[in-house]
Design a protein around this motif. Structure first.
Motif, PDB file in Angstrom:
ATOM      1  N   ARG A  22      37.580  31.060  37.430  1.00 38.53           N
ATOM      2  CA  ARG A  22      38.208  31.381  36.545  1.00 38.53           C
ATOM      3  C   ARG A  22      38.223  30.294  35.346  1.00 38.53           C
ATOM      4  NH1 ARG A  22      42.620  35.445  36.019  1.00 38.53           N
ATOM      5  NH2 ARG A  22      41.467  37.009  37.428  1.00 38.53           N
ATOM      6  N   TYR A  24      40.196  30.779  32.459  1.00 33.25           N
ATOM      7  CA  TYR A  24      41.330  30.547  31.621  1.00 33.25           C
ATOM      8  C   TYR A  24      42.643  31.141  32.382  1.00 33.25           C
ATOM      9  CZ  TYR A  24      41.004  35.825  32.044  1.00 33.25           C
ATOM     10  OH  TYR A  24      41.063  37.092  32.487  1.00 33.25           O
ATOM     11  N   GLU A  32      36.935  32.840  42.581  1.00 37.22           N
ATOM     12  CA  GLU A  32      37.672  34.320  42.948  1.00 37.22           C
ATOM     13  C   GLU A  32      36.123  35.301  43.010  1.00 37.22           C
ATOM     14  OE1 GLU A  32      39.722  35.887  39.861  1.00 37.22           O
ATOM     15  OE2 GLU A  32      38.174  35.694  38.441  1.00 37.22           O
ATOM     16  N   PHE A  33      36.433  36.498  43.274  1.00 40.21           N
ATOM     17  CA  PHE A  33      35.301  37.689  43.254  1.00 40.21           C
ATOM     18  C   PHE A  33      35.409  38.178  41.994  1.00 40.21           C
ATOM     19  CE2 PHE A  33      35.554  36.577  47.672  1.00 40.21           C
ATOM     20  CZ  PHE A  33      34.201  36.186  47.844  1.00 40.21           C
ATOM     21  N   GLY A  35      36.221  40.934  39.006  1.00 46.24           N
ATOM     22  CA  GLY A  35      36.633  42.296  38.978  1.00 46.24           C
ATOM     23  C   GLY A  35      37.838  42.007  37.951  1.00 46.24           C
ATOM     24  N   GLY A  36      39.008  42.830  38.271  1.00 48.50           N
ATOM     25  CA  GLY A  36      40.090  42.904  37.302  1.00 48.50           C
ATOM     26  C   GLY A  36      41.168  44.097  37.778  1.00 48.50           C
ATOM     27  N   LYS A  37      42.100  44.197  36.708  1.00 45.48           N
ATOM     28  CA  LYS A  37      43.111  45.434  36.953  1.00 45.48           C
ATOM     29  C   LYS A  37      42.385  46.627  36.709  1.00 45.48           C
ATOM     30  CE  LYS A  37      46.535  41.982  35.483  1.00 45.48           C
ATOM     31  NZ  LYS A  37      46.169  41.069  34.330  1.00 45.48           N
ATOM     32  N   GLU A  51      34.413  46.618  34.920  1.00 48.88           N
ATOM     33  CA  GLU A  51      34.902  45.090  34.854  1.00 48.88           C
ATOM     34  C   GLU A  51      33.703  44.512  35.164  1.00 48.88           C
ATOM     35  OE1 GLU A  51      37.701  43.252  34.341  1.00 48.88           O
ATOM     36  OE2 GLU A  51      39.158  44.597  34.287  1.00 48.88           O
ATOM     37  N   TYR A  73      52.429  36.789  44.773  1.00 54.24           N
ATOM     38  CA  TYR A  73      52.444  35.499  44.092  1.00 54.24           C
ATOM     39  C   TYR A  73      53.829  35.300  43.804  1.00 54.24           C
ATOM     40  CZ  TYR A  73      47.160  34.969  43.985  1.00 54.24           C
ATOM     41  OH  TYR A  73      45.951  34.890  44.282  1.00 54.24           O
ATOM     42  N   PHE A  76      54.537  38.318  40.993  1.00 52.72           N
ATOM     43  CA  PHE A  76      54.128  39.650  41.075  1.00 52.72           C
ATOM     44  C   PHE A  76      53.336  39.757  42.639  1.00 52.72           C
ATOM     45  CE2 PHE A  76      50.402  37.289  39.708  1.00 52.72           C
ATOM     46  CZ  PHE A  76      49.497  37.814  40.269  1.00 52.72           C
ATOM     47  N   LEU A  78      50.166  40.972  44.487  1.00 50.55           N
ATOM     48  CA  LEU A  78      48.741  41.706  44.239  1.00 50.55           C
ATOM     49  C   LEU A  78      48.426  42.777  45.428  1.00 50.55           C
ATOM     50  CD1 LEU A  78      46.072  41.098  42.798  1.00 50.55           C
ATOM     51  CD2 LEU A  78      45.660  39.511  44.715  1.00 50.55           C
ATOM     52  N   MET A  80      45.018  44.149  46.123  1.00 50.33           N
ATOM     53  CA  MET A  80      43.527  44.275  45.534  1.00 50.33           C
ATOM     54  C   MET A  80      42.399  44.760  46.442  1.00 50.33           C
ATOM     55  SD  MET A  80      41.589  40.663  44.538  1.00 50.33           S
ATOM     56  CE  MET A  80      41.305  39.816  46.228  1.00 50.33           C
ATOM     57  N   LEU A 114      41.150  31.403  44.995  1.00 48.59           N
ATOM     58  CA  LEU A 114      42.638  31.785  44.707  1.00 48.59           C
ATOM     59  C   LEU A 114      43.257  31.913  45.952  1.00 48.59           C
ATOM     60  CD1 LEU A 114      42.221  34.401  41.918  1.00 48.59           C
ATOM     61  CD2 LEU A 114      43.221  32.023  41.770  1.00 48.59           C
ATOM     62  N   ASP A 117      42.734  35.329  48.111  1.00 49.50           N
ATOM     63  CA  ASP A 117      41.148  35.312  48.682  1.00 49.50           C
ATOM     64  C   ASP A 117      41.022  34.696  49.980  1.00 49.50           C
ATOM     65  OD1 ASP A 117      41.419  35.846  45.972  1.00 49.50           O
ATOM     66  OD2 ASP A 117      39.281  36.156  45.904  1.00 49.50           O
TER      67      ASP A 117
HETATM   68  N1  LIG Z   1      39.318  39.714  39.818  1.00 50.31           N
HETATM   69  C1  LIG Z   1      40.101  38.990  40.703  1.00 50.31           C
HETATM   70  N2  LIG Z   1      41.251  38.770  40.617  1.00 50.31           N
HETATM   71  C2  LIG Z   1      41.978  38.010  41.586  1.00 50.31           C
HETATM   72  C3  LIG Z   1      41.240  37.477  42.791  1.00 50.31           C
HETATM   73  N3  LIG Z   1      41.953  37.145  43.421  1.00 50.31           N
HETATM   74  C4  LIG Z   1      43.329  37.006  42.941  1.00 50.31           C
HETATM   75  O1  LIG Z   1      44.287  36.617  43.446  1.00 50.31           O
HETATM   76  N4  LIG Z   1      43.307  37.668  41.595  1.00 50.31           N
HETATM   77  C5  LIG Z   1      44.182  37.932  40.912  1.00 50.31           C
HETATM   78  C6  LIG Z   1      44.384  37.100  39.586  1.00 50.31           C
HETATM   79  C7  LIG Z   1      44.935  37.923  38.509  1.00 50.31           C
HETATM   80  O2  LIG Z   1      46.295  37.662  38.616  1.00 50.31           O
HETATM   81  C8  LIG Z   1      44.603  39.225  39.134  1.00 50.31           C
HETATM   82  C9  LIG Z   1      43.319  40.020  38.267  1.00 50.31           C
HETATM   83  O3  LIG Z   1      43.773  40.099  36.910  1.00 50.31           O
HETATM   84  P1  LIG Z   1      42.551  39.577  35.590  1.00 50.31           P
HETATM   85  O4  LIG Z   1      43.283  38.945  34.848  1.00 50.31           O
HETATM   86  O5  LIG Z   1      41.262  39.435  36.329  1.00 50.31           O
HETATM   87  O6  LIG Z   1      42.294  41.282  35.241  1.00 50.31           O
HETATM   88  P2  LIG Z   1      41.886  41.696  33.978  1.00 50.31           P
HETATM   89  O7  LIG Z   1      40.590  40.921  33.440  1.00 50.31           O
HETATM   90  O8  LIG Z   1      41.947  43.228  33.957  1.00 50.31           O
HETATM   91  O9  LIG Z   1      43.298  41.459  32.978  1.00 50.31           O
HETATM   92  P3  LIG Z   1      43.402  40.718  31.596  1.00 50.31           P
HETATM   93  O10 LIG Z   1      42.927  39.473  31.711  1.00 50.31           O
HETATM   94  O11 LIG Z   1      42.730  41.661  30.704  1.00 50.31           O
HETATM   95  O12 LIG Z   1      45.037  40.987  31.447  1.00 50.31           O
HETATM   96  O13 LIG Z   1      44.210  39.266  40.284  1.00 50.31           O
HETATM   97  C10 LIG Z   1      39.708  37.922  42.933  1.00 50.31           C
HETATM   98  O14 LIG Z   1      38.976  37.753  44.065  1.00 50.31           O
HETATM   99  N5  LIG Z   1      39.287  38.408  41.912  1.00 50.31           N
END
Ligand SMILES: Nc1nc2c([nH]c(=O)n2[C@H]2C[C@H](O)[C@@H](COP(=O)(O)OP(=O)(O)OP(=O)(O)O)O2)c(=O)[nH]1
Length: 128
Positions: A22, A24, A32-33, A35-37, A51, A73, A76, A78, A80, A114, A117
């Motif tokens: 990550r 930021y 992590e792997f 992806g995103g929301k 994503e 967490y 929140f 999660l 996934m 994370l 994971d």
């Molecule tokens: N992509 C991803 N997210 C993970 C993993 N494990 C894990 O706990 N997360 C959590 C971290 C974040 O709280 C959430 C993913 O949010 P994100 O910030 O990547 O999603 P995004 O790009 O859509 O969001 P944003 O930053 O634009 O708000 O899931 C993983 O393996 N991959």
């Protein structure tokens, strides 16, 4: 507690998977792997294709679901969905991540994941 629905791609190339660190936020530097929301009106697969294009500038084919990870967490919950994926077009570019690695089975414990994971890594090890 707020539920955050996320989708993640375990991109596979022979016996390796692609992981990113990550760049930021709260979990900066942890692995992590990509992806995103999931946005409203998207299927998990559509969200994943979008994503991965945004984060890595490649097109993927989404394969089978590996598992849905449920993890609490502090602020929140999660949920996934994690899918196998392969790159079908393009060269990987890190648009958001600070680092990336192709990891084989023996390397999977060499990075700090994370918290959510950890549950997924055991399943991946069984397949690689
Ligand atoms: N992509 C991803 N997210 C993970 C993993 N494990 C894990 O706990 N997360 C959590 C971290 C974040 O709280 C959430 C993913 O949010 P994100 O910030 O990547 O999603 P995004 O790009 O859509 O969001 P944003 O930053 O634009 O708000 O899931 C993983 O393996 N991959």
């Amino acid at each position: 507690m707020k539920v955050v629905r996320v989708v993640a791609a375990v991109i596979r190339r022979e016996d390796q998977v692609f992981a990113t660190a990550r760049g930021y936020g709260e979990f900066c530097g942890q692995w992590e792997f990509p992806g995103g929301k999931i946005e409203e009106s998207e299927t998990p697969q559509q969200a994943l294709i979008r994503e991965i294009k945004e984060e890595l500038n490649v097109d993927i084919a989404v394969g089978e679901c590996i598992d849905t990870i449920e993890y609490d967490y502090a602020t929140f919950h999660l949920s996934m969905d994690c899918f196998w994926a392969t790159i079908i077009n393009g060269q990987l570019e890190l648009k958001e991540a600070q680092a990336a690695k192709w990891l084989s089975k023996v390397d999977l414990d060499s990075v700090t994941w994370l918290p959510a994971d950890i549950l997924l890594i055991d399943k991946i090890k069984k397949v690689l």
